[in-house]
Scaffold this motif. Structure first.
Motif, PDB file in Angstrom:
ATOM      1  N   GLY A   1     -34.973  47.054 -13.011  1.00 52.55           N
ATOM      2  CA  GLY A   1     -34.420  46.665 -14.254  1.00 52.55           C
ATOM      3  C   GLY A   1     -34.632  45.186 -14.472  1.00 52.55           C
ATOM      4  N   ILE A   2     -34.242  44.676 -15.773  1.00 49.16           N
ATOM      5  CA  ILE A   2     -34.539  43.492 -16.375  1.00 49.16           C
ATOM      6  C   ILE A   2     -33.083  42.988 -16.768  1.00 49.16           C
ATOM      7  N   THR A   3     -32.635  41.712 -16.576  1.00 49.17           N
ATOM      8  CA  THR A   3     -31.471  41.506 -17.294  1.00 49.17           C
ATOM      9  C   THR A   3     -31.465  41.364 -18.865  1.00 49.17           C
ATOM     10  N   GLY A   4     -30.423  41.420 -19.445  1.00 51.53           N
ATOM     11  CA  GLY A   4     -30.053  41.577 -20.723  1.00 51.53           C
ATOM     12  C   GLY A   4     -31.302  40.496 -21.363  1.00 51.53           C
ATOM     13  N   SER A   5     -30.994  39.266 -20.912  1.00 46.30           N
ATOM     14  CA  SER A   5     -31.685  37.997 -21.468  1.00 46.30           C
ATOM     15  C   SER A   5     -33.073  38.080 -21.071  1.00 46.30           C
ATOM     16  N   GLY A   6     -33.552  38.728 -20.191  1.00 46.20           N
ATOM     17  CA  GLY A   6     -34.882  38.767 -19.675  1.00 46.20           C
ATOM     18  C   GLY A   6     -35.350  37.875 -18.771  1.00 46.20           C
ATOM     19  N   ARG A   7     -34.389  37.153 -18.318  1.00 45.20           N
ATOM     20  CA  ARG A   7     -34.637  35.931 -17.489  1.00 45.20           C
ATOM     21  C   ARG A   7     -35.082  36.482 -15.989  1.00 45.20           C
ATOM     22  N   ARG A   8     -34.184  37.471 -15.533  1.00 45.38           N
ATOM     23  CA  ARG A   8     -34.221  37.935 -14.261  1.00 45.38           C
ATOM     24  C   ARG A   8     -34.585  39.368 -13.987  1.00 45.38           C
ATOM     25  N   GLU A   9     -35.396  39.761 -12.891  1.00 46.67           N
ATOM     26  CA  GLU A   9     -35.711  41.127 -12.724  1.00 46.67           C
ATOM     27  C   GLU A   9     -34.961  41.629 -11.405  1.00 46.67           C
ATOM     28  N   ARG A  10     -35.000  42.997 -11.185  1.00 50.04           N
ATOM     29  CA  ARG A  10     -34.201  43.593 -10.221  1.00 50.04           C
ATOM     30  C   ARG A  10     -35.243  44.263  -9.411  1.00 50.04           C
ATOM     31  N   LEU A  11     -35.555  44.342  -8.210  1.00 51.26           N
ATOM     32  CA  LEU A  11     -36.548  45.117  -7.454  1.00 51.26           C
ATOM     33  C   LEU A  11     -35.902  45.645  -6.342  1.00 51.26           C
ATOM     34  N   SER A  12     -36.657  46.654  -5.486  1.00 53.36           N
ATOM     35  CA  SER A  12     -35.844  47.143  -4.444  1.00 53.36           C
ATOM     36  C   SER A  12     -36.577  46.081  -3.242  1.00 53.36           C
ATOM     37  N   TYR A  13     -35.556  45.973  -2.277  1.00 52.77           N
ATOM     38  CA  TYR A  13     -35.921  45.305  -1.111  1.00 52.77           C
ATOM     39  C   TYR A  13     -36.928  45.931  -0.308  1.00 52.77           C
ATOM     40  N   VAL A  14     -37.987  45.142   0.165  1.00 54.61           N
ATOM     41  CA  VAL A  14     -39.134  46.162   0.909  1.00 54.61           C
ATOM     42  C   VAL A  14     -38.781  45.352   2.294  1.00 54.61           C
ATOM     43  N   PRO A  15     -38.666  46.326   3.184  1.00 52.53           N
ATOM     44  CA  PRO A  15     -38.328  45.810   4.686  1.00 52.53           C
ATOM     45  C   PRO A  15     -39.436  45.683   5.396  1.00 52.53           C
ATOM     46  N   GLY A  16     -39.466  44.798   6.118  1.00 49.77           N
ATOM     47  CA  GLY A  16     -40.495  44.325   7.263  1.00 49.77           C
ATOM     48  C   GLY A  16     -40.754  42.917   7.426  1.00 49.77           C
ATOM     49  N   ASP A  17     -42.044  42.462   7.959  1.00 54.98           N
ATOM     50  CA  ASP A  17     -41.937  41.107   8.299  1.00 54.98           C
ATOM     51  C   ASP A  17     -43.116  40.397   7.477  1.00 54.98           C
ATOM     52  N   VAL A  18     -42.425  39.224   6.846  1.00 52.17           N
ATOM     53  CA  VAL A  18     -43.410  38.590   6.217  1.00 52.17           C
ATOM     54  C   VAL A  18     -43.888  36.971   7.022  1.00 52.17           C
ATOM     55  N   ALA A  19     -44.928  36.340   6.737  1.00 51.19           N
ATOM     56  CA  ALA A  19     -45.331  35.581   7.471  1.00 51.19           C
ATOM     57  C   ALA A  19     -45.236  34.363   7.064  1.00 51.19           C
ATOM     58  N   VAL A  20     -43.959  33.776   6.773  1.00 48.65           N
ATOM     59  CA  VAL A  20     -43.616  32.785   5.973  1.00 48.65           C
ATOM     60  C   VAL A  20     -43.746  31.371   6.875  1.00 48.65           C
ATOM     61  N   PRO A  21     -44.040  30.269   6.403  1.00 41.84           N
ATOM     62  CA  PRO A  21     -44.554  29.013   6.992  1.00 41.84           C
ATOM     63  C   PRO A  21     -43.206  28.575   8.125  1.00 41.84           C
ATOM     64  N   PRO A  22     -43.498  28.111   9.298  1.00 42.22           N
ATOM     65  CA  PRO A  22     -44.644  28.043   9.737  1.00 42.22           C
ATOM     66  C   PRO A  22     -45.265  29.219  10.260  1.00 42.22           C
ATOM     67  N   HIS A  23     -46.361  29.762   9.831  1.00 41.39           N
ATOM     68  CA  HIS A  23     -46.764  31.056   9.909  1.00 41.39           C
ATOM     69  C   HIS A  23     -47.095  31.382  11.550  1.00 41.39           C
ATOM     70  N   PRO A  24     -46.507  32.512  11.918  1.00 42.29           N
ATOM     71  CA  PRO A  24     -46.545  33.068  13.328  1.00 42.29           C
ATOM     72  C   PRO A  24     -47.948  33.500  13.850  1.00 42.29           C
ATOM     73  N   PRO A  25     -48.251  33.253  14.958  1.00 46.93           N
ATOM     74  CA  PRO A  25     -49.597  33.540  15.623  1.00 46.93           C
ATOM     75  C   PRO A  25     -50.038  35.003  15.138  1.00 46.93           C
ATOM     76  N   TRP A  26     -49.193  36.137  15.048  1.00 45.93           N
ATOM     77  CA  TRP A  26     -49.607  37.251  14.853  1.00 45.93           C
ATOM     78  C   TRP A  26     -50.165  37.491  13.476  1.00 45.93           C
ATOM     79  N   ALA A  27     -49.975  36.307  12.486  1.00 47.92           N
ATOM     80  CA  ALA A  27     -50.639  36.598  11.191  1.00 47.92           C
ATOM     81  C   ALA A  27     -52.120  36.242  11.247  1.00 47.92           C
ATOM     82  N   TRP A  28     -52.485  35.554  12.336  1.00 48.28           N
ATOM     83  CA  TRP A  28     -53.930  35.163  12.231  1.00 48.28           C
ATOM     84  C   TRP A  28     -54.838  36.077  13.079  1.00 48.28           C
ATOM     85  N   THR A  29     -54.208  37.226  13.686  1.00 49.14           N
ATOM     86  CA  THR A  29     -55.151  38.176  14.589  1.00 49.14           C
ATOM     87  C   THR A  29     -55.971  38.845  13.831  1.00 49.14           C
ATOM     88  N   ASP A  30     -57.143  39.476  14.257  1.00 47.61           N
ATOM     89  CA  ASP A  30     -58.079  40.112  13.380  1.00 47.61           C
ATOM     90  C   ASP A  30     -57.382  41.469  12.785  1.00 47.61           C
TER      91      ASP A  30
END
Length: 268
Positions: free
Chosen positions: A60-89
């Motif tokens: 959904g989207i808020t009544g003002s249209g300024r924000r959206e709501r989405l399901s949380y997607v579980p898992g790992d995200v390579a945020v900075p500083p990027h972990p070594p596994w993110a650079w594997t083939d």
């Protein structure tokens, strides 16, 4: 969120444009809604109906249209500083495979070219390109969710827009190879790994280095607009990254290595 503009919950890390504004409440993520949120939500629902499970579920989207709501997607995200596994083939190859699955699902959907999609990182050929579909356009490390070491889902479709599938591959290459360079990584080899993971056809392999150069020019113009508008996040990142001189050197490197990259992509 307890009210418009009042955030509680867990602030999600990563990202530049929406830093500090993406909040998780259990299984729900609330974030600033892009102008094309309604069309995007319809597209995400249609992707799921096509059997592609690698995107969040729109809630959904808020009544003002300024924000959206989405399901949380579980898992790992390579945020900075990027972990070594993110650079594997293996990680890189799986990003190519995920992007191919997204494109295969998107190819079966009608393309709403008048939905007000973002033009910021879009393919200049747009909806008129042969085989155009809705591209993600920002498959950076912070926008890919991994599970068990493999890319499983994409988030943050703020820059989604019609374009060539190859444009999306080129944009992904800029971040994941990465084309701007990283110590100890063989860019020609990694570009081949990404192309192999995607299953890129020979003609597209031959064209990819040139499209990466084109995409780099679009990305530079994007940063220029953000800096000129006084955006402190992008101004700081530009200074920390070596300024416009680094962009100049990067663009020159791509042009100088075009043949080398093409040879690596076409080998075998």
């Amino acid at each position: 969120m307890t009210g418009e503009g009042h955030l509680d919950g867990e602030v999600m890390p990563g990202g530049m444009a929406n830093a500090g504004a993406v909040v998780r409440h259990g299984d729900i993520v609330e974030r600033p809604a892009p102008p094309h949120a309604a069309a995007l939500h319809a597209h995400l629902v249609a992707l799921a109906a096509q059997g592609f499970d690698g995107v969040p579920v729109p809630l959904g989207i808020t009544g003002s249209g300024r924000r959206e709501r989405l399901s949380y997607v579980p898992g790992d995200v390579a945020v900075p500083p990027h972990p070594p596994w993110a650079w594997t083939d293996d990680a890189l190859r799986s990003v190519g495979g995920l992007l191919r699955r997204l494109h295969s699902a998107s190819a079966g959907l009608p393309l709403d070219a008048a939905a007000g999609w973002s033009a910021e990182l879009a393919d200049p050929q747009g909806a008129g390109a042969a085989g155009a579909l809705l591209c993600h356009n920002d498959v950076c490390l912070e926008n890919v969710v991994f599970r068990d070491g493999r890319a499983a889902a994409l988030i943050d479709f703020d820059h989604a827009a019609p374009g060539r599938p190859l444009w999306d591959v080129a944009m992904a290459a800029r971040y994941w190879v990465p084309m701007s360079g990283r110590d100890g990584l063989d860019r020609a080899h990694r570009l081949r790994v990404l192309a192999d993971g995607y299953g890129l056809e020979r003609a597209d392999r031959a064209a990819l280095p040139g499209v990466i150069e084109e995409a780099t020019g679009v990305c530079r113009a994007f940063v220029e607009r953000r800096v000129a508008s006084g955006d402190p996040t992008y101004a700081k990142a530009l200074d920390a990254g070596g300024g416009w001189g680094r962009w100049d050197r990067h663009q020159a490197w791509l042009a100088d290595r075009r043949d080398e990259l093409t040879t690596a992509l076409l080998a075998g």
